[in-house]
Design a protein around this motif. Sequence first.
Motif, PDB file in Angstrom:
ATOM      1  N   VAL A  53       0.837  -1.203   0.000  1.00 54.95           N
ATOM      2  CA  VAL A  53       0.000   0.000   0.000  1.00 54.95           C
ATOM      3  C   VAL A  53       0.871   1.252   0.000  1.00 54.95           C
ATOM      4  O   VAL A  53       0.648   2.179  -0.778  1.00 54.95           O
ATOM      5  CB  VAL A  53      -0.971  -0.007   1.203  1.00 54.95           C
ATOM      6  N   ASP A  95      -4.650   5.752  -7.026  1.00 51.63           N
ATOM      7  CA  ASP A  95      -4.084   5.265  -5.767  1.00 51.63           C
ATOM      8  C   ASP A  95      -5.189   4.695  -4.885  1.00 51.63           C
ATOM      9  O   ASP A  95      -5.070   3.587  -4.370  1.00 51.63           O
ATOM     10  CB  ASP A  95      -3.362   6.418  -5.063  1.00 51.63           C
ATOM     11  N   THR A  99      -5.394   0.982  -3.437  1.00 58.49           N
ATOM     12  CA  THR A  99      -5.017   0.768  -2.043  1.00 58.49           C
ATOM     13  C   THR A  99      -6.189   0.489  -1.106  1.00 58.49           C
ATOM     14  O   THR A  99      -6.024  -0.254  -0.136  1.00 58.49           O
ATOM     15  CB  THR A  99      -4.215   1.968  -1.497  1.00 58.49           C
TER      16      THR A  99
END
Length: 115
Positions: A53, A95, A99
Amino acid sequence: MGNPPVTTEQFDLVYDVLSFSLATMMATTIFIWMRLGEAAARYKSAVIISGLVTFIAAYHYFRIFNSWVEAYEYGTDGALTPTDIPFNDAYRYMDWLLTVPLLLIEIILVMKLTP
């Protein structure tokens, strides 16, 4: 739509925050993966995911940082002006797309929840 005009102080503030964020995420990734051997066996998968992550976040902040730097330039007179290269902040959404599911998987692994 072009990049909005910003002052030198605004540009520097965003530059510094992005730079600090990038360095923090890279350092966190390295720290997490180097400490993997110290984690209990049942948490190793979660620790690997945590490192993944922060690695993904670091990569996207690297892209955001580069986009910010390319979006503005200093002229020969020292004035900061927008360039024709648009600032692309869509990387943060990519992102999150990658994540958030990983973080949810990490919660399941740590809490030993059954699907």
